[in-house]
Design an enzyme around this catalytic site. Structure first.
Site, PDB file in Angstrom:
ATOM      1  N   GLU A 115       1.220  13.172 -20.082  1.00  0.00           N
ATOM      2  CA  GLU A 115       0.497  14.024 -19.128  1.00  0.00           C
ATOM      3  C   GLU A 115       1.492  15.027 -18.545  1.00  0.00           C
ATOM      4  O   GLU A 115       2.485  14.638 -17.936  1.00  0.00           O
ATOM      5  CB  GLU A 115      -0.098  13.154 -18.011  1.00  0.00           C
ATOM      6  CG  GLU A 115      -0.901  13.958 -17.010  1.00  0.00           C
ATOM      7  CD  GLU A 115      -1.507  13.094 -15.907  1.00  0.00           C
ATOM      8  OE1 GLU A 115      -0.807  12.215 -15.363  1.00  0.00           O
ATOM      9  OE2 GLU A 115      -2.685  13.316 -15.584  1.00  0.00           O
ATOM     10  N   PHE A 166      -1.817  14.006  -4.718  1.00  0.00           N
ATOM     11  CA  PHE A 166      -1.679  15.333  -4.115  1.00  0.00           C
ATOM     12  C   PHE A 166      -2.705  16.321  -4.633  1.00  0.00           C
ATOM     13  O   PHE A 166      -2.985  17.323  -3.981  1.00  0.00           O
ATOM     14  CB  PHE A 166      -0.255  15.891  -4.392  1.00  0.00           C
ATOM     15  CG  PHE A 166      -0.106  16.512  -5.756  1.00  0.00           C
ATOM     16  CD1 PHE A 166      -0.467  17.839  -5.976  1.00  0.00           C
ATOM     17  CD2 PHE A 166       0.368  15.786  -6.842  1.00  0.00           C
ATOM     18  CE1 PHE A 166      -0.351  18.418  -7.239  1.00  0.00           C
ATOM     19  CE2 PHE A 166       0.487  16.356  -8.099  1.00  0.00           C
ATOM     20  CZ  PHE A 166       0.123  17.673  -8.299  1.00  0.00           C
ATOM     21  N   GLU A 207       1.888  12.441   0.564  1.00  0.00           N
ATOM     22  CA  GLU A 207       2.825  13.006   1.546  1.00  0.00           C
ATOM     23  C   GLU A 207       3.167  14.455   1.215  1.00  0.00           C
ATOM     24  O   GLU A 207       3.793  15.144   1.998  1.00  0.00           O
ATOM     25  CB  GLU A 207       4.094  12.149   1.628  1.00  0.00           C
ATOM     26  CG  GLU A 207       4.954  12.078   0.370  1.00  0.00           C
ATOM     27  CD  GLU A 207       4.469  11.062  -0.676  1.00  0.00           C
ATOM     28  OE1 GLU A 207       3.250  10.816  -0.781  1.00  0.00           O
ATOM     29  OE2 GLU A 207       5.332  10.538  -1.405  1.00  0.00           O
ATOM     30  N   ARG A 208       2.712  14.931   0.028  1.00  0.00           N
ATOM     31  CA  ARG A 208       3.041  16.313  -0.331  1.00  0.00           C
ATOM     32  C   ARG A 208       2.085  17.306   0.335  1.00  0.00           C
ATOM     33  O   ARG A 208       2.453  18.431   0.618  1.00  0.00           O
ATOM     34  CB  ARG A 208       3.000  16.489  -1.851  1.00  0.00           C
ATOM     35  CG  ARG A 208       4.245  15.865  -2.489  1.00  0.00           C
ATOM     36  CD  ARG A 208       4.256  16.075  -3.970  1.00  0.00           C
ATOM     37  NE  ARG A 208       3.901  14.861  -4.666  1.00  0.00           N
ATOM     38  CZ  ARG A 208       3.790  14.746  -5.985  1.00  0.00           C
ATOM     39  NH1 ARG A 208       3.989  15.793  -6.748  1.00  0.00           N
ATOM     40  NH2 ARG A 208       3.483  13.597  -6.537  1.00  0.00           N
ATOM     41  N   CYS A 257      -6.887  15.744 -12.978  1.00  0.00           N
ATOM     42  CA  CYS A 257      -6.933  14.635 -13.930  1.00  0.00           C
ATOM     43  C   CYS A 257      -8.020  14.846 -14.961  1.00  0.00           C
ATOM     44  O   CYS A 257      -8.050  14.168 -15.977  1.00  0.00           O
ATOM     45  CB  CYS A 257      -7.152  13.318 -13.208  1.00  0.00           C
ATOM     46  SG  CYS A 257      -8.783  13.206 -12.504  1.00  0.00           S
ATOM     47  N   LYS A 284      -4.027   6.436   3.143  1.00  0.00           N
ATOM     48  CA  LYS A 284      -2.636   6.896   2.989  1.00  0.00           C
ATOM     49  C   LYS A 284      -2.689   8.086   2.036  1.00  0.00           C
ATOM     50  O   LYS A 284      -2.678   7.937   0.822  1.00  0.00           O
ATOM     51  CB  LYS A 284      -1.786   5.758   2.405  1.00  0.00           C
ATOM     52  CG  LYS A 284      -0.314   5.782   2.742  1.00  0.00           C
ATOM     53  CD  LYS A 284       0.427   7.024   2.280  1.00  0.00           C
ATOM     54  CE  LYS A 284       0.719   7.079   0.810  1.00  0.00           C
ATOM     55  NZ  LYS A 284       1.233   8.409   0.377  1.00  0.00           N
ATOM     56  N   SER A 338      -0.970   8.557 -10.519  1.00  0.00           N
ATOM     57  CA  SER A 338      -0.443   8.502 -11.886  1.00  0.00           C
ATOM     58  C   SER A 338      -0.535   7.074 -12.448  1.00  0.00           C
ATOM     59  O   SER A 338      -0.574   6.099 -11.685  1.00  0.00           O
ATOM     60  CB  SER A 338       1.011   8.972 -11.888  1.00  0.00           C
ATOM     61  OG  SER A 338       1.778   8.128 -11.062  1.00  0.00           O
TER      62      SER A 338
HETATM   63  P1  NAD Z   1       1.441   9.640  -7.726  1.00  0.00           P
HETATM   64  O1  NAD Z   1       1.119   8.437  -8.529  1.00  0.00           O
HETATM   65  O2  NAD Z   1       2.827  10.134  -7.721  1.00  0.00           O
HETATM   66  O3  NAD Z   1       1.076   9.392  -6.177  1.00  0.00           O
HETATM   67  C1  NAD Z   1      -0.198   8.902  -5.786  1.00  0.00           C
HETATM   68  C2  NAD Z   1      -0.036   8.151  -4.475  1.00  0.00           C
HETATM   69  O4  NAD Z   1       0.821   7.033  -4.686  1.00  0.00           O
HETATM   70  C3  NAD Z   1       0.582   8.972  -3.351  1.00  0.00           C
HETATM   71  O5  NAD Z   1      -0.118   8.694  -2.157  1.00  0.00           O
HETATM   72  C4  NAD Z   1       2.018   8.487  -3.303  1.00  0.00           C
HETATM   73  O6  NAD Z   1       2.555   8.535  -1.996  1.00  0.00           O
HETATM   74  C5  NAD Z   1       1.908   7.049  -3.771  1.00  0.00           C
HETATM   75  N1  NAD Z   1       3.118   6.603  -4.481  1.00  0.00           N
HETATM   76  C6  NAD Z   1       3.935   7.352  -5.264  1.00  0.00           C
HETATM   77  N2  NAD Z   1       4.939   6.598  -5.748  1.00  0.00           N
HETATM   78  C7  NAD Z   1       4.770   5.341  -5.265  1.00  0.00           C
HETATM   79  C8  NAD Z   1       5.482   4.108  -5.420  1.00  0.00           C
HETATM   80  N3  NAD Z   1       6.559   4.043  -6.180  1.00  0.00           N
HETATM   81  N4  NAD Z   1       5.008   3.034  -4.796  1.00  0.00           N
HETATM   82  C9  NAD Z   1       3.907   3.087  -4.037  1.00  0.00           C
HETATM   83  N5  NAD Z   1       3.190   4.228  -3.845  1.00  0.00           N
HETATM   84  C10 NAD Z   1       3.604   5.343  -4.456  1.00  0.00           C
HETATM   85  O7  NAD Z   1       0.417  10.777  -8.183  1.00  0.00           O
HETATM   86  P2  NAD Z   1       0.395  12.304  -7.761  1.00  0.00           P
HETATM   87  O8  NAD Z   1       1.535  13.011  -8.418  1.00  0.00           O
HETATM   88  O9  NAD Z   1       0.212  12.443  -6.303  1.00  0.00           O
HETATM   89  O10 NAD Z   1      -0.977  12.776  -8.426  1.00  0.00           O
HETATM   90  C11 NAD Z   1      -1.085  13.194  -9.750  1.00  0.00           C
HETATM   91  C12 NAD Z   1      -1.536  12.064 -10.645  1.00  0.00           C
HETATM   92  O11 NAD Z   1      -2.780  11.551 -10.198  1.00  0.00           O
HETATM   93  C13 NAD Z   1      -1.776  12.501 -12.077  1.00  0.00           C
HETATM   94  O12 NAD Z   1      -1.273  11.516 -12.937  1.00  0.00           O
HETATM   95  C14 NAD Z   1      -3.280  12.579 -12.184  1.00  0.00           C
HETATM   96  O13 NAD Z   1      -3.811  12.419 -13.473  1.00  0.00           O
HETATM   97  C15 NAD Z   1      -3.686  11.467 -11.291  1.00  0.00           C
HETATM   98  N6  NAD Z   1      -5.051  11.616 -10.835  1.00  0.00           N
HETATM   99  C16 NAD Z   1      -5.983  10.785 -11.369  1.00  0.00           C
HETATM  100  C17 NAD Z   1      -7.305  10.915 -10.986  1.00  0.00           C
HETATM  101  C18 NAD Z   1      -8.349  10.006 -11.559  1.00  0.00           C
HETATM  102  O14 NAD Z   1      -9.423   9.976 -11.003  1.00  0.00           O
HETATM  103  N7  NAD Z   1      -8.086   9.270 -12.617  1.00  0.00           N
HETATM  104  C19 NAD Z   1      -7.672  11.876 -10.043  1.00  0.00           C
HETATM  105  C20 NAD Z   1      -6.682  12.686  -9.505  1.00  0.00           C
HETATM  106  C21 NAD Z   1      -5.367  12.545  -9.909  1.00  0.00           C
END
Ligand code: NAD
Length: 502
Positions: A386, A152, A179-180, A284, A176, A229
């Site tokens: 985090e 998101f 969704e937020r 991140c 994909k 994450s």
């Molecule tokens: P998230 O892991 O909750 O979601 C990321 C994606 O995964 C979304 O599209 C979500 O729909 C999907 N998802 C969530 N739960 C799932 C599940 N159980 N099974 C399958 N798919 C699932 O992350 P977020 O809250 O959207 O974003 C924040 C996180 O992203 C933070 O941890 C941040 O550090 C990380 N991030 C990392 C980078 C990097 O380059 N390393 C860059 C941006 C964000």
């Protein structure tokens, strides 16, 4: 709940389409109101997107790279022309201030620009006369259908890290988005159609675990790029790999900034303000931890931060005067607030408490003011985990070696930086620290589009980093061809030894 809310649909084969019976609410974090709904794709809908991407692949793969690249050049112009509309969607759904949305879009556009160099990047390697009348070359061929799953916090930039280079290399793609805040990625995909991308080459499916699991397990999907994450990154990596896919999964972070006693403290403080509190800490590459070398350094940094925090304006991202908008959702707000409570309970000193702020006219928004802790120690949850919010902790150490030991021991290794005027210390730090992206007097060392982005340790699962040159390798397979045209009439006997140039 009113039933007239607009629903954000999928984009499959160039058409907006519903799909799946479930929807999720999309909030405006500045008001706390549900403003839209997003369709959540079921398995059948994702399979339809995969089938369309599969059908579009042969013609797109055989489209000359220069023609594919021209779509990216046109898209770059369209993104610039539509920047205001795209950023308005980012700010409405994510909450970040408009100037920050513009910064994210600009970084995304730079990735589109880099993808327009694909013909040059795909040229391959050629060797003449590797043996008698034998030539050999390596080329980089597309993989087929690729997929991207994005977080998101950069709803427009992170998708642009992925699909422009993937399609410029001749693949087709299924995105994909989170969704937020799904609208900006969808608008960009529609601009790509306008730029000349054939229907089916880029499909967008909205959804949650059901959609993601379908992408992870369908044999027609050859590669998965994920950013999000760490627990989900690990799941994506292991599930995708066990289904025979190429996977890169970028995860979470806890980035430390080391401040040395010789640093230019006022400049370091200004840099830390943006890095800790910009985008409400939801980056991140944000800096949630300062490691101050020496008590005098820590005292000076904290005094400077307190002064600067007092000047910060928190409010809706649409107001140009605001420095920091709201957190993304009520659930995330509660989680971040819980960490502040945890930090107090663990014995850290809460120097600035951003809880309980009120934004007149936006009382239901998810606003949390800047929080600052002193005396944060390894082992505390606010040190280890985090938080992804506007919470900065200061850790006090005696030497640079102590600071580096702390950073190296942490499970994450995404970004770090050092503030110093000592070139020897900076060089030692950059050379030895176990982190993927390192800044010297640069708080957010996010690589430009023609370098690649990626952390170490549990911040990245996979071998290749995101975007830049690594993306060309990730979205292509090397094929090496060895060719001989013996002169007609020349007969050679069978050779049973292994062919070599001896
Ligand atoms: P998230 O892991 O909750 O979601 C990321 C994606 O995964 C979304 O599209 C979500 O729909 C999907 N998802 C969530 N739960 C799932 C599940 N159980 N099974 C399958 N798919 C699932 O992350 P977020 O809250 O959207 O974003 C924040 C996180 O992203 C933070 O941890 C941040 O550090 C990380 N991030 C990392 C980078 C990097 O380059 N390393 C860059 C941006 C964000």
């Amino acid at each position: 709940m009113p039933t007239t809310l607009p629903t954000i649909e999928h984009l499959i084969n160039g058409q907006r389409t519903a799909g799946g019976t479930r929807t999720a609410d999309v909030f405006n974090p500045a008001t706390g109101q549900v403003e839209k709904r997003v369709a959540l794709a079921d398995k059948l809908t994702v399979e339809a997107a995969i089938a369309n991407a599969q059908a579009a692949y042969p013609a797109w793969r055989n489209t000359p790279p220069l023609k594919r690249a021209r779509v990216m050049s046109t898209l770059k112009v369209l993104l610039e022309q539509n920047a205001e509309a795209i950023c308005a969607l980012v700010t409405a759904e994510h909450g970040k201030v408009l100037s920050d949305s513009l910064g994210e879009l600009q970084r995304g556009i730079e990735n589109v620009e880099y993808a327009s160099y694909a013909p040059e990047l795909l040229k391959g390697e050629h060797s003449k006369n590797v043996g008698p009348a034998i030539d050999s070359w390596s080329e980089f061929q597309a993989l087929g259908v690729c997929a991207g799953i994005t977080p998101f916090n950069f709803p427009v930039m992170v998708p642009l890290w992925m699909w422009p280079m993937a399609v410029a290399c001749g693949n087709t793609f299924i995105l994909k988005p989170s969704e937020r805040d799904p609208s900006s990625a969808l608008l960009v995909a529609e601009l790509a159609l306008q730029a000349g991308l054939p229907p089916g080459v880029l499909n967008v499916v909205h959804g949650d675990k059901e959609a993601v699991d379908t992408l992870l397990t369908d044999a027609r999907v050859k590669a998965i790029s994920f950013v999000g994450s760490t627990p989900i990154a690990e799941y994506i990596y292991s599930t995708g790999c066990s289904h025979g896919k190429r996977v890169q999964a970028l995860g979470g972070a806890k980035n430390h900034a080391v401040v040395m006693p010789d640093a230019d403290i006022p400049n370091a403080v200004n840099a830390l303000m943006g890095a800790a509190y910009g985008s409400c800490g939801e980056r991140c590459m944000a800096i949630p931890l300062v490691v101050a070398v020496g008590d005098a350094t820590a005292d000076a940094v904290i005094a400077g931060l307190k002064t600067e925090i007092a000047k910060m304006k928190v409010g809706p991202g649409t107001q140009a005067s605001c420095d920091m908008g709201p957190l993304v959702t009520q659930a995330h707000f509660d989680k971040v607030k819980g960490y502040v409570e945890q930090g107090v309970a663990e014995g850290a000193t809460l120097v600035v408490d951003g809880r309980g702020i009120s934004v007149p006219g936006n009382e239901h928004g998810y606003f949390l003011g800047a929080c600052l802790f002193d005396h944060v120690k390894p082992g505390m949850r606010i040190y280890q985990e985090e938080i992804f919010g506007p919470v900065l902790g200061v850790v006090r150490v005696k030497t640079l070696a102590d600071a580096m030991d702390l950073i190296d021991a942490h499970e994450y290794g995404n970004g770090t930086c050092i503030f110093t005027r000592d070139g020897e210390a900076a060089r030692y730090f950059t050379d030895n620290i176990l982190v993927g992206m390192v800044g010297v007097n640069v708080p957010l060392p996010v690589p430009v589009a023609y370098h690649s982005f990626g952390g170490w340790k549990r911040s990245l699962f996979g071998d290749l980093h995101g975007y830049g040159p690594d993306a060309v390798r990730f979205y292509t397979k090397r094929k090496t061809i060895t060719q001989r045209w013996p002169s007609a009439g020349v007969r050679e006997g069978a050779v049973f030894s292994f062919p070599s140039s001896k």
